[in-house]
Design an enzyme around this catalytic site. Sequence first.
Site, PDB file in Angstrom:
ATOM      1  N   ASN A  12       3.121 -16.225   4.032  1.00  0.00           N
ATOM      2  CA  ASN A  12       2.484 -14.906   3.890  1.00  0.00           C
ATOM      3  C   ASN A  12       1.793 -14.553   3.392  1.00  0.00           C
ATOM      4  O   ASN A  12       2.028 -14.106   2.372  1.00  0.00           O
ATOM      5  CB  ASN A  12       3.732 -14.053   5.060  1.00  0.00           C
ATOM      6  CG  ASN A  12       2.396 -12.492   5.266  1.00  0.00           C
ATOM      7  OD1 ASN A  12       1.788 -12.589   4.688  1.00  0.00           O
ATOM      8  ND2 ASN A  12       2.907 -12.586   6.255  1.00  0.00           N
ATOM      9  N   ASP A  25      -0.197 -11.982   2.849  1.00  0.00           N
ATOM     10  CA  ASP A  25      -1.433 -10.948   3.213  1.00  0.00           C
ATOM     11  C   ASP A  25      -1.381  -9.964   1.865  1.00  0.00           C
ATOM     12  O   ASP A  25      -1.983  -9.665   1.489  1.00  0.00           O
ATOM     13  CB  ASP A  25      -0.418 -10.027   4.038  1.00  0.00           C
ATOM     14  CG  ASP A  25       0.006 -10.456   5.104  1.00  0.00           C
ATOM     15  OD1 ASP A  25      -1.014 -11.241   5.688  1.00  0.00           O
ATOM     16  OD2 ASP A  25       0.969 -10.473   6.125  1.00  0.00           O
ATOM     17  N   HIS A  26      -0.004 -10.373   0.774  1.00  0.00           N
ATOM     18  CA  HIS A  26      -0.052  -9.239  -0.200  1.00  0.00           C
ATOM     19  C   HIS A  26      -0.238  -9.704  -1.805  1.00  0.00           C
ATOM     20  O   HIS A  26      -1.031  -9.206  -2.414  1.00  0.00           O
ATOM     21  CB  HIS A  26       1.317  -9.053  -0.975  1.00  0.00           C
ATOM     22  CG  HIS A  26       2.010  -8.451   0.581  1.00  0.00           C
ATOM     23  ND1 HIS A  26       2.078  -7.368   1.155  1.00  0.00           N
ATOM     24  CD2 HIS A  26       2.954  -8.689   0.977  1.00  0.00           C
ATOM     25  CE1 HIS A  26       2.124  -6.866   2.205  1.00  0.00           C
ATOM     26  NE2 HIS A  26       2.740  -7.508   1.964  1.00  0.00           N
ATOM     27  N   ARG A  57      -8.116  -2.988  -6.356  1.00  0.00           N
ATOM     28  CA  ARG A  57      -9.719  -3.140  -6.560  1.00  0.00           C
ATOM     29  C   ARG A  57     -11.352  -3.362  -5.576  1.00  0.00           C
ATOM     30  O   ARG A  57     -12.122  -2.943  -6.293  1.00  0.00           O
ATOM     31  CB  ARG A  57      -9.506  -3.713  -7.837  1.00  0.00           C
ATOM     32  CG  ARG A  57      -8.825  -3.678  -8.796  1.00  0.00           C
ATOM     33  CD  ARG A  57      -9.184  -2.052  -9.040  1.00  0.00           C
ATOM     34  NE  ARG A  57      -8.260  -1.179 -10.600  1.00  0.00           N
ATOM     35  CZ  ARG A  57      -8.231  -1.378 -12.113  1.00  0.00           C
ATOM     36  NH1 ARG A  57      -9.660  -2.446 -11.855  1.00  0.00           N
ATOM     37  NH2 ARG A  57      -7.973  -0.655 -11.929  1.00  0.00           N
ATOM     38  N   HIS A  99      -1.310 -11.807   9.043  1.00  0.00           N
ATOM     39  CA  HIS A  99      -1.006 -10.869   9.420  1.00  0.00           C
ATOM     40  C   HIS A  99      -2.850 -10.024   9.327  1.00  0.00           C
ATOM     41  O   HIS A  99      -2.911  -8.997   8.408  1.00  0.00           O
ATOM     42  CB  HIS A  99      -0.610  -9.563   9.502  1.00  0.00           C
ATOM     43  CG  HIS A  99      -0.014  -9.039  10.155  1.00  0.00           C
ATOM     44  ND1 HIS A  99       1.419  -7.922   9.756  1.00  0.00           N
ATOM     45  CD2 HIS A  99      -0.730  -8.431  11.142  1.00  0.00           C
ATOM     46  CE1 HIS A  99       1.219  -6.847  11.425  1.00  0.00           C
ATOM     47  NE2 HIS A  99      -0.221  -6.888  11.317  1.00  0.00           N
ATOM     48  N   ARG A 119      -3.747  -6.832  10.840  1.00  0.00           N
ATOM     49  CA  ARG A 119      -3.871  -5.472  10.871  1.00  0.00           C
ATOM     50  C   ARG A 119      -5.253  -4.765  11.615  1.00  0.00           C
ATOM     51  O   ARG A 119      -5.733  -4.805  10.600  1.00  0.00           O
ATOM     52  CB  ARG A 119      -3.211  -4.715  10.132  1.00  0.00           C
ATOM     53  CG  ARG A 119      -1.816  -5.258   9.506  1.00  0.00           C
ATOM     54  CD  ARG A 119      -1.130  -4.463   8.403  1.00  0.00           C
ATOM     55  NE  ARG A 119      -0.392  -3.033   8.963  1.00  0.00           N
ATOM     56  CZ  ARG A 119       1.018  -3.547   9.485  1.00  0.00           C
ATOM     57  NH1 ARG A 119       2.062  -3.675   9.246  1.00  0.00           N
ATOM     58  NH2 ARG A 119       1.422  -2.338   9.943  1.00  0.00           N
ATOM     59  N   ARG A 127      -5.371  -3.062   5.920  1.00  0.00           N
ATOM     60  CA  ARG A 127      -5.186  -3.397   5.173  1.00  0.00           C
ATOM     61  C   ARG A 127      -4.975  -4.319   3.799  1.00  0.00           C
ATOM     62  O   ARG A 127      -5.502  -4.562   2.456  1.00  0.00           O
ATOM     63  CB  ARG A 127      -4.034  -1.960   4.498  1.00  0.00           C
ATOM     64  CG  ARG A 127      -2.695  -3.010   5.029  1.00  0.00           C
ATOM     65  CD  ARG A 127      -1.337  -2.152   4.744  1.00  0.00           C
ATOM     66  NE  ARG A 127      -1.284  -1.572   6.122  1.00  0.00           N
ATOM     67  CZ  ARG A 127       0.066  -0.706   7.023  1.00  0.00           C
ATOM     68  NH1 ARG A 127       1.281  -1.271   6.563  1.00  0.00           N
ATOM     69  NH2 ARG A 127       0.126  -0.351   7.542  1.00  0.00           N
ATOM     70  N   HIS A 128      -4.857  -5.417   4.521  1.00  0.00           N
ATOM     71  CA  HIS A 128      -4.399  -6.704   3.637  1.00  0.00           C
ATOM     72  C   HIS A 128      -5.805  -7.339   4.096  1.00  0.00           C
ATOM     73  O   HIS A 128      -7.015  -7.340   3.509  1.00  0.00           O
ATOM     74  CB  HIS A 128      -3.441  -7.035   3.259  1.00  0.00           C
ATOM     75  CG  HIS A 128      -1.916  -7.231   3.771  1.00  0.00           C
ATOM     76  ND1 HIS A 128      -3.070  -7.676   5.677  1.00  0.00           N
ATOM     77  CD2 HIS A 128      -0.874  -5.994   3.630  1.00  0.00           C
ATOM     78  CE1 HIS A 128      -1.485  -7.547   6.237  1.00  0.00           C
ATOM     79  NE2 HIS A 128      -0.911  -6.186   5.628  1.00  0.00           N
ATOM     80  N   GLU A 178      -0.712 -13.780  12.437  1.00  0.00           N
ATOM     81  CA  GLU A 178       0.272 -11.899  13.311  1.00  0.00           C
ATOM     82  C   GLU A 178      -0.623 -11.286  13.637  1.00  0.00           C
ATOM     83  O   GLU A 178      -1.655 -10.455  13.215  1.00  0.00           O
ATOM     84  CB  GLU A 178       1.123 -12.057  12.016  1.00  0.00           C
ATOM     85  CG  GLU A 178       1.972 -12.579  11.696  1.00  0.00           C
ATOM     86  CD  GLU A 178       2.948 -12.155   9.836  1.00  0.00           C
ATOM     87  OE1 GLU A 178       2.773 -10.493  10.742  1.00  0.00           O
ATOM     88  OE2 GLU A 178       3.724 -12.614   9.622  1.00  0.00           O
ATOM     89  N   THR A 199       5.059  -1.989   6.614  1.00  0.00           N
ATOM     90  CA  THR A 199       5.254  -3.660   7.261  1.00  0.00           C
ATOM     91  C   THR A 199       5.826  -3.259   8.258  1.00  0.00           C
ATOM     92  O   THR A 199       6.314  -2.193   8.886  1.00  0.00           O
ATOM     93  CB  THR A 199       6.537  -4.098   6.360  1.00  0.00           C
ATOM     94  OG1 THR A 199       6.770  -5.157   6.614  1.00  0.00           O
ATOM     95  CG2 THR A 199       7.779  -3.662   5.783  1.00  0.00           C
ATOM     96  N   THR A 200       6.175  -4.940   8.839  1.00  0.00           N
ATOM     97  CA  THR A 200       6.255  -4.743  10.411  1.00  0.00           C
ATOM     98  C   THR A 200       7.434  -4.617  10.759  1.00  0.00           C
ATOM     99  O   THR A 200       8.649  -5.324  10.152  1.00  0.00           O
ATOM    100  CB  THR A 200       6.258  -6.336  11.187  1.00  0.00           C
ATOM    101  OG1 THR A 200       4.969  -6.949  11.040  1.00  0.00           O
ATOM    102  CG2 THR A 200       6.224  -6.074  12.398  1.00  0.00           C
ATOM    103  N   GLU A 232      10.589 -14.965  16.891  1.00  0.00           N
ATOM    104  CA  GLU A 232      10.767 -15.347  15.279  1.00  0.00           C
ATOM    105  C   GLU A 232      11.007 -14.246  15.808  1.00  0.00           C
ATOM    106  O   GLU A 232      11.450 -13.256  16.007  1.00  0.00           O
ATOM    107  CB  GLU A 232       9.309 -14.992  14.768  1.00  0.00           C
ATOM    108  CG  GLU A 232       9.396 -14.865  13.288  1.00  0.00           C
ATOM    109  CD  GLU A 232       8.523 -14.566  11.794  1.00  0.00           C
ATOM    110  OE1 GLU A 232       7.873 -15.492  12.518  1.00  0.00           O
ATOM    111  OE2 GLU A 232       8.509 -14.610  10.960  1.00  0.00           O
ATOM    112  N   HIS A 268      11.455 -11.930   7.952  1.00  0.00           N
ATOM    113  CA  HIS A 268      11.343 -11.015   7.116  1.00  0.00           C
ATOM    114  C   HIS A 268      12.212 -11.021   6.278  1.00  0.00           C
ATOM    115  O   HIS A 268      13.346 -10.327   6.521  1.00  0.00           O
ATOM    116  CB  HIS A 268      11.293 -10.270   8.112  1.00  0.00           C
ATOM    117  CG  HIS A 268      10.850  -8.656   7.619  1.00  0.00           C
ATOM    118  ND1 HIS A 268       9.152  -7.795   8.147  1.00  0.00           N
ATOM    119  CD2 HIS A 268      11.199  -7.112   7.382  1.00  0.00           C
ATOM    120  CE1 HIS A 268       8.861  -7.196   7.566  1.00  0.00           C
ATOM    121  NE2 HIS A 268      10.636  -6.425   6.438  1.00  0.00           N
ATOM    122  N   GLY A 324       7.364 -13.836   2.352  1.00  0.00           N
ATOM    123  CA  GLY A 324       5.643 -13.076   2.067  1.00  0.00           C
ATOM    124  C   GLY A 324       6.133 -12.683   1.003  1.00  0.00           C
ATOM    125  O   GLY A 324       5.787 -13.200  -0.211  1.00  0.00           O
TER     126      GLY A 324
END
Length: 251
Positions: free
Chosen positions: A19, A21-22, A30, A55, A57, A61-62, A82, A112-113, A163, A202, A224
């Site tokens: 994952n 996302d981050h 930035r 994901h 969202r 946000r990511h 996701e 987070t989820t 999952e 997760h 992730g």
Amino acid sequence: MSALAPGRLRPNSLRLGVNIDHVATIRNARGGDHPDPVRAAEIVASVGGDGITAHLREDRRHIRDEDLARIQAATSLPLNLEMAATDEMLAIALKHRPHAACIVPERREERTTEGGLDAAGQHNRLAPIVARLSDAGIRVSLFIAPEARQIEAAMKLGAPVVELHTGEYAHATGEARAVELKRIADMAALAARNGIEPHAGHGLTYDNVQAIAAIPQLAELNIGHYLIGEAIFTGLEAAVRRMRELMDEAR
Ligand code: PXP
């Protein structure tokens, strides 16, 4: 049929979906275009990751809309999108046609989820979404708590994959962790007995992944936050390799 690319499978292997996302979370801090999650996807592809998970969202946000096509174009790894069970996300999934779509619960204010999808309580809302995705050839997965009633609900919905949420396991200690592990193992077995392919994810880390990876019915882990955090210190390539090694050792 597997959720991720055929041909990459090792015998008895457990697929690793990374994952990313981050990477986008850091980019967005930035507002520019660095670090690019596409570069992360390319690295994952080059070191034996089996898939990319992202994901999109509601609040973006990511991962952002434009990232999806870029990720799909950059690697041949299957994309596991996701998504919340909303009309907006359904339309985006149908447009991008990822290999798989994992339906997750989403609350705007959560970090987070936080829990599993209430597949049992939301049958009527989920049924048309699962059907539309499946009709489009997208492999549907439901991100659920390891509970028999949720697996039964996934069966009624005709989802080919669940999952299992490993967050409770990851946060528990001592005896409570053993209880959570058994729940996940029992529910992976229940899913598999009923023709549903179980995945898990997760909160998985180098320290807690092996007990989960040892559950024989699990076909895929999605990991992730920890991997991206480790990548800060060791690089993403080394982090994915290490996770892969630990998973393989556990089988
Ligand atoms: N699987 C699902 C369905 C998720 O929503 C997440 C978190 O986005 C993960 C796996 C990965 O969890 P983590 O980032 O804690 O490894």
